[in-house]
Motif scaffolding. Sequence first.
Motif, mmCIF file in Angstrom:
data_model
loop_
_atom_site.group_PDB
_atom_site.id
_atom_site.type_symbol
_atom_site.label_atom_id
_atom_site.label_comp_id
_atom_site.label_asym_id
_atom_site.label_seq_id
_atom_site.Cartn_x
_atom_site.Cartn_y
_atom_site.Cartn_z
ATOM 1 N N GLU B 21 0.861 -1.176 0.000
ATOM 2 C CA GLU B 21 0.000 0.000 0.000
ATOM 3 C C GLU B 21 0.895 1.222 0.000
ATOM 4 O O GLU B 21 1.910 1.237 0.692
ATOM 5 C CB GLU B 21 -0.897 -0.009 1.239
ATOM 6 N N MET B 96 -4.628 -8.622 -7.434
ATOM 7 C CA MET B 96 -5.681 -7.659 -7.119
ATOM 8 C C MET B 96 -5.115 -6.265 -6.956
ATOM 9 O O MET B 96 -3.998 -6.096 -6.460
ATOM 10 C CB MET B 96 -6.378 -8.068 -5.814
ATOM 11 N N SER B 97 -5.875 -5.267 -7.382
ATOM 12 C CA SER B 97 -5.417 -3.901 -7.196
ATOM 13 C C SER B 97 -6.593 -3.003 -6.885
ATOM 14 O O SER B 97 -7.742 -3.341 -7.191
ATOM 15 C CB SER B 97 -4.688 -3.407 -8.454
ATOM 16 N N GLY B 98 -6.299 -1.880 -6.253
ATOM 17 C CA GLY B 98 -7.326 -0.894 -5.969
ATOM 18 C C GLY B 98 -6.717 0.484 -6.076
ATOM 19 O O GLY B 98 -5.634 0.726 -5.551
ATOM 20 N N ASN B 99 -7.360 1.355 -6.823
ATOM 21 C CA ASN B 99 -6.849 2.723 -6.916
ATOM 22 C C ASN B 99 -7.973 3.723 -7.162
ATOM 23 O O ASN B 99 -8.988 3.381 -7.776
ATOM 24 C CB ASN B 99 -5.777 2.837 -8.007
ATOM 25 N N TRP B 160 -14.342 -6.941 -11.210
ATOM 26 C CA TRP B 160 -14.080 -5.541 -10.894
ATOM 27 C C TRP B 160 -15.268 -4.908 -10.192
ATOM 28 O O TRP B 160 -16.398 -5.389 -10.298
ATOM 29 C CB TRP B 160 -13.759 -4.746 -12.161
ATOM 30 N N SER B 161 -15.008 -3.816 -9.450
ATOM 31 C CA SER B 161 -16.092 -3.044 -8.857
ATOM 32 C C SER B 161 -15.598 -1.634 -8.546
ATOM 33 O O SER B 161 -14.394 -1.388 -8.483
ATOM 34 C CB SER B 161 -16.605 -3.721 -7.584
ATOM 35 N N PHE B 171 -13.257 4.337 -5.938
ATOM 36 C CA PHE B 171 -12.104 3.454 -5.795
ATOM 37 C C PHE B 171 -12.338 2.255 -6.700
ATOM 38 O O PHE B 171 -13.329 1.538 -6.566
ATOM 39 C CB PHE B 171 -11.964 3.033 -4.326
ATOM 40 N N CYS B 173 -11.626 -1.337 -7.963
ATOM 41 C CA CYS B 173 -11.039 -2.593 -7.490
ATOM 42 C C CYS B 173 -11.042 -3.614 -8.631
ATOM 43 O O CYS B 173 -12.051 -3.779 -9.315
ATOM 44 C CB CYS B 173 -11.857 -3.175 -6.346
ATOM 45 N N LYS B 175 -9.726 -7.658 -9.830
ATOM 46 C CA LYS B 175 -9.172 -8.959 -9.460
ATOM 47 C C LYS B 175 -9.015 -9.809 -10.721
ATOM 48 O O LYS B 175 -9.964 -10.010 -11.472
ATOM 49 C CB LYS B 175 -10.114 -9.651 -8.465
#
Lengths: 120, 182
Positions: B21, B96-99, B160-161, B171, B173, B175
Motif C-alpha cells: 500500500e 488484485m489492485s485498488g486505486n 471488478w467493482s 475506488f 477494485c 481482481k
Amino acid sequence: MEILNIEGAEDTPKIILDKGNGIFEISGRSLPEDCAEFYKPVLEWIRSYSGDSNASTDFVFNLEYFNTASSKLILDILSALNDVKGTTVFWHYQEDDEDMMEAGEEYRDLVEMPFELKSY
Amino acid sequence: MEFIYDLHQSMMTNNVILIYEGDFTQETTKSILTMAERNLESSGEESTIKKRIFNVMVEALQNIVKHSDETECPERGRHHSAIFLIGNEQSRYSIMSGNPIRKENMPGLKASLEKINSLDKEGLKELYKEIIKSTTLSDKGGAGLGFVDMARKSGEKLEWSFVDVDAESAFFCLKVNIARFK
C-alpha cells in the motif's frame, strides 16, 4: 554506421544493432516506464539504416517478457524493418512458452516480411 | 495494536500472500516484481503460470503508476495512494489492485471492461490485434491494451467493482485470476 549498443537491465532489454558485423538483436525483458522514449533511438537507427542496408538483415527478437506498451513499439520496429530490403525476422521463444510463441504468430500475421519462429 | 493481528488474520483467511500500500512508481513496481518472482521461484510453480502472473502483475502495477494520480488527497498529503495484493488459493492465484479514479472516467472504464468480459479467447485475440494496429501511445505511455492482455493471460473473466468515495472520486477494485492447472 555507428553501432547501437544498449545494456540490458531488469526492466529494459539488451539491444545490439551492428551493421558491420551483421548483428541485429533485441533480447531480455522489456517493461520500461516510458517505452516510446526508450525505443526512440532504435527506431531512428533502423530508419537511417534502411537507406544504406546490408544485402540481407537477420533481425532477432529473443524476448523473455514484454509489457503491452512495448508490444506496440515492437510493432513499430517491425513496420520500420518493412522498409529494409532483405530483412528476415527471427522470433525466438523458450520451448514451453506458448504465450511468447503465440505473440510471435500474431506479429507474423500483422507484417508482410519473412518471419520465422524458433524455439530453444 | 490489535489491528496488526486482525490484518494478519484477514490476510490468512483471504489467502493473501503479499500486500503493498502506498506510492506506486516504476521503482516500487520493480521491487514488487522481484519479491513476487522470488516467492514463485521457491514455490516451484510451473514456468508458464509464473510468466502469466508476472505479466498480469506488470500490467496492473503500471496501470496504477499511470492512472492513480487522477485523484489526490490533499488533506492527507498523499498522492498515488493505491493498493496491490496477491492471493494464493489452492487452485488459483489472484492479482488484485485498488486505486482511486475520477468519477467522470468511470463510464469509459466500465464500457471497456464489459466489452472485454463479453469476449471469448478468439474475440480477445482479435480485439488485441485491432487495438495494436490502430493505437498510438497515450501521454501516459499506455497502449490501451493492458486489460485485454490481462484477460487473455487470465483465461477467466476480469472481476471488478467501483466503491464510492466522494462526489468526485471512486475506488476502482480489480481482481484477475490465474488458474494453477491448465
